[in-house]
Design an enzyme around this catalytic site. Structure first.
Site, short mmCIF file in Angstrom:
data_model
loop_
_atom_site.label_atom_id
_atom_site.label_comp_id
_atom_site.label_asym_id
_atom_site.label_seq_id
_atom_site.Cartn_x
_atom_site.Cartn_y
_atom_site.Cartn_z
N SER A 103 -13.69 13.40 -31.41
CA SER A 103 -12.81 14.56 -31.52
C SER A 103 -13.39 15.61 -32.46
O SER A 103 -13.31 16.81 -32.21
CB SER A 103 -11.42 14.14 -32.00
OG SER A 103 -10.74 13.47 -30.96
N ASN A 131 -9.88 9.19 -23.29
CA ASN A 131 -9.65 8.26 -24.39
C ASN A 131 -10.06 8.71 -25.79
O ASN A 131 -9.57 8.16 -26.76
CB ASN A 131 -10.38 6.94 -24.12
CG ASN A 131 -9.91 6.28 -22.85
OD1 ASN A 131 -8.75 5.97 -22.72
ND2 ASN A 131 -10.81 6.10 -21.91
N TYR A 132 -10.96 9.67 -25.91
CA TYR A 132 -11.52 9.96 -27.22
C TYR A 132 -11.26 11.35 -27.77
O TYR A 132 -11.22 11.54 -28.98
CB TYR A 132 -13.03 9.72 -27.20
CG TYR A 132 -13.39 8.27 -27.16
CD1 TYR A 132 -13.24 7.48 -28.29
CD2 TYR A 132 -13.86 7.67 -26.00
CE1 TYR A 132 -13.56 6.14 -28.26
CE2 TYR A 132 -14.17 6.33 -25.96
CZ TYR A 132 -14.02 5.57 -27.09
OH TYR A 132 -14.33 4.25 -27.07
N ILE A 133 -11.18 12.33 -26.89
CA ILE A 133 -11.01 13.70 -27.37
C ILE A 133 -9.52 13.99 -27.52
O ILE A 133 -8.77 13.88 -26.55
CB ILE A 133 -11.65 14.69 -26.38
CG1 ILE A 133 -13.15 14.43 -26.29
CG2 ILE A 133 -11.35 16.12 -26.80
CD1 ILE A 133 -13.83 15.16 -25.17
#
Length: 772
Positions: free
Chosen positions: A527, A729-731
């Site tokens: 992120s 899933n990550y940002i």
DNA sequence: CTTTCGACTTAGGACTGAGGGG
DNA sequence: CCCCTCAGTCCTAAGTCGAAAG
């Protein structure tokens, strides 16, 4: 083959040279462990100190000299000053609204639980709900304790795969040329293999062996072949008739009329409707995977020892349902019974069963757009944001501890460095009956190659057996430590971090921040990287251009997380085709330029650069292009002819005469001889005498070539990178929301419908000034 | 303590249907 | 308009991690 040191039994360990020198307890680095012993000095505390000072100085010198361009630390993450001013955000988040655990339990618990009443409840699942999940804004409520996931939970159970339909009697497995009369149970298993006949799985010997063993077992259990053929070796089995039959069925399905297809689809919809939703705390919410997984052959990824094994059919007796105590228990199909009915409101699954491959559980859960999933997603990102306030001490400490006198601490420091800088996963130990993949803590000797002065080459298989290959420069002290960790008697097969495992590492991390674990770093750095990349984008250009830049930022993150996809089957061909097309356009351009020169010789002197490429085209190359272009033309007409006739046949019209095809082909022949003359004489047969017109055409071609080149590059860049996983899933989705708001990009250009549903909380809560 | 279990997130490939280009 | 591509969705495998069990 490699030897595993950790995870193997202690008796195994005794055979290994390292076992006695490296017990898995915390202890000081001793002479035999430290690289510095090479210089012959005995390491006392004072010595260590001195040595360290020296290396510290040289490290400093190195970083001074090399830091502006070196890749020691990617992504310039030490620039924390910008972040510092924003540190209140995470604390601010907590106090939005005081409203303790705001679910409405009273209504249900008070309610009469007569059968009729419960039926009404269930009906409401598919009709209008007491409250529409759409206007439940959980993210505006305070919710610290989530050990209780729900107060009431009602659902209609799960869908089981259809019963096995035996094949028509003329479709058989053949063994050594003879048709085998299989009992249906065994035929089903044979069919699983037959369906995969042309896939890579069917060619995998492990897959074949595992399948065949399980197949024979099932055959045995069901009385063997009914016509007394004894199946002994896999190689003598011929599944092709079954395979062909499945192909035929697929074909027939495709051939159905659109109305028929629509009808079938609608029927399916109607049947599944009741299972798609459940009532969660009186709100209607979507269920994710409400279908029980059908039986089949286990398709393990990478070199999985169990790949090809029979994944057995799941029956209601295997299934545990989870609902509230008042809820009506859905009826198990066909007079079956449920394995168990549970009322556990500390978990968020609706049903589960045990699978037979690795004896673990499979769960039926809420969909990604559900409030519960949303809440944990939100919490995940808030935790990652919280790390902003702790990352500096974490980084400072691991840099310092790279020189710790305690081996364990050094290992922790290097592991943290890897996890932070290269986004490695924690890397838990794996059993022998799983694919041999690793993460940070399970890295072995052979996965890391050291190239002085400070280059490290990572080469290992990570999650899903995706290769992680990176050649990177690291801090000098990290390099020294790795040298130490690899020092003999360590050898291939041995753990790099022999004192370390994820539990230990995570325990260490919790000292900095509650809830901090290895995986938080991936979220944080993903992120953070996205934020930094988006910050570089300015509010210029068209929406399409902004999206391109957004995707480029997304790609940076995907590369950081090593999210790969295998290049599609046709990729190489597609690239070749695109390259060819560009080459052909270049060639056309050169022809135009030649034509210009023919019309006006003075042009060459006026603008030599413009015509430079004319000479670059080699004759052999030109001939090849000619051949390709002509071939393509012929193919085009042949296909057109065939297609047209197919259509006419269908419409009951007479086919095109062969003379038509001949006519077309003659045209191509003409073109071919024109090109031939062109090569012989070096003259282009120009159709216009207007130089400016030709120049305009050149310009147009240039534009097209440019476009194709960009497309091609994009295709290449994206061919091995999967953007989806990081986006999902990550940002932090709020980053994308802010980006879109700020730059007037429609959100649907970056989030699909299902992502917009999943990230509803982010879309509705992030304003333009929100920062990760 | 160490190991195993249980529940959850993260992951790439297969499948499919909408839309974009020839 | 039609085909083909590729984005979007579905599927389920493979991780992580805290907690229970040994």
């Amino acid at each position: 083959m490699t030897v595993k040191l950790k995870g193997s039994s202690s008796s195994d360990e005794e055979d290994l040279p390292l076992s006695s020198t490296i017990p898995r307890t915390k202890r000081k680095i001793e002479d035999s462990d430290d690289e510095d012993i090479k210089s012959g000095s005995v390491i006392t505390a004072a010595n260590v100190k001195r040595e360290e000072d020296k290396s510290y100085d040289s490290d400093l010198a190195l970083s001074k000299v090399a830091s502006p361009k070196k890749k020691v630390v990617k992504r310039g993450k030490r620039s924390s000053s910008k972040v510092a001013g924003r540190s209140l955000s995470s604390t601010k988040q907590k106090g939005i609204k005081k409203d303790s655990r705001a679910q409405p339990p009273k209504k249900i618990s008070k309610r009469e639980s007569s059968v009729e009443q419960q039926d009404a409840d269930l009906d409401s699942i598919s009709n209008e709900a007491s409250q529409d999940a759409d206007d439940f804004k959980w993210w505006e409520k305070e919710n610290d304790d989530d050990s209780v996931k729900w107060i009431s939970l009602k659902h209609n159970g799960v869908i089981f795969p259809p019963k096995y339909e035996p094949l028509p009697s003329h479709i058989k497995l053949y063994y050594n040329g003879r048709a085998v009369d299989l009992p249906p149970q065994a035929e089903e298993v044979a069919g699983f293999f037959a369906a995969l006949l042309e896939s890579d799985h069917a060619k995998n010997p492990v897959f074949q062996k595992n399948f065949f063993e399980d197949f024979l077992d099932v055959l045995q259990e069901n009385g063997g072949p009914r016509n007394d053929i004894e199946l002994k070796t896999f190689e003598l089995c011929d599944f092709s008739k079954m395979f062909d039959y499945f192909q035929l069925q697929k074909e027939q399905k495709k051939q159905l009329s659109p109305q028929e297809k629509k009808r079938l689809k609608q029927e399916k919809e109607e049947f599944e409707e009741p299972y798609k939703f459940c009532m969660l705390d009186d709100r209607k919410e979507q269920v994710g995977n409400f279908r029980i997984e059908p039986p089949g052959l286990f398709r393990g990824r990478g070199a999985h020892p169990k790949t090809g094994k029979l994944k057995r059919r799941v029956y209601p007796e295997d299934v545990v349902l989870n609902l509230d105590k008042e809820a009506k228990v859905p009826e198990a199909p066909d007079n079956h019974n449920w394995g168990e009915v549970r009322h556990d409101n500390t978990v968020q699954w609706l049903a589960m069963w045990r699978e037979n491959i690795s004896n673990s559980f499979k769960y039926v859960r809420f969909a990604a757009n559900s409030s519960l999933k949303g809440m944990s997603d939100y919490k995940k990102f808030e935790k990652a944001r919280q790390l902003k306030d702790y990352i500096d001490p974490v980084r400072k400490d691991y840099m310092v501890n790279l020189k710790s006198k305690v081996m364990l601490e050094r290992q922790i420091a290097v592991a943290c460095y890897f996890i932070d800088v290269f986004a490695l996963r924690a890397g838990g130990e794996k059993a022998d009956d799983e694919a041999d993949t690793v993460g940070c803590c399970s890295l072995r000797y052979e996965h890391v190659t050291l190239k002085p002065p400070n280059t490290v080459i990572f080469d290992f298989l990570g999650k899903d057996s995706i290769r992680f290959y990176q050649e990177v420069k690291v801090e000098k002290q990290v390099f020294k430590n790795l040298t130490l960790f690899k020092k003999p008697p360590k050898q291939p097969g041995h753990q790099l971090f022999d004192r370390l495992d994820p539990a230990l590492l995570n325990k260490h991390l919790q000292n900095y921040m509650p809830g901090l674990t290895a995986k938080v770093f991936r979220t944080y750095n993903a992120s953070k990287t996205m934020q930094d990349q988006l910050d570089l984008i300015t509010d210029e250009g068209t929406v399409a251009e902004k999206i391109l830049k957004y995707n480029a930022a997304n790609r940076t993150v995907a590369i950081l997380c090593n999210h790969q996809r295998t290049v599609t089957k046709g990729h190489a061909a597609a690239v070749q085709k695109a390259t060819d097309r560009i080459e052909e356009l270049e060639w056309q351009k050169i022809r135009l330029k030649r034509a210009i020169l023919q019309l006006d010789k003075t042009e060459a002197k006026k603008n030599p650069n413009y015509f430079a490429e004319v000479k670059d085209l080699v004759k052999e190359q030109e001939l090849l292009i000619h051949k390709r272009v002509i071939e393509k033309e012929r193919e085009k007409f042949t296909k057109k002819f065939a297609r047209e006739n197919e259509k006419r046949k269908f419409d009951n019209e007479p086919p095109l005469p062969d003379s038509q095809l001949k006519e077309w082909m003659n045209k191509v022949d003409e073109l071919e001889s024109e090109y031939k003359r062109e090569v012989e004489t070096g003259k282009v047969e120009v159709k216009t005498s207007d130089v400016d017109k030709l120049k305009a055409q050149v310009e147009k071609l240039d534009q097209r070539i440019e476009n194709y080149a960009i497309q091609l590059k994009d295709k290449e860049d994206n061919s091995q990178v999967a953007l989806g996983t990081s986006k999902i899933n990550y940002i932090d989705p709020r980053l994308s929301v802010v980006f879109c708001k700020k730059y007037g990009v429609p959100l649907e250009k970056v989030f699909t419908k299902s992502l917009r549903d999943k990230f509803k909380w982010a879309i509705e809560s992030a304003d333009e000034n929100w920062r990760f």
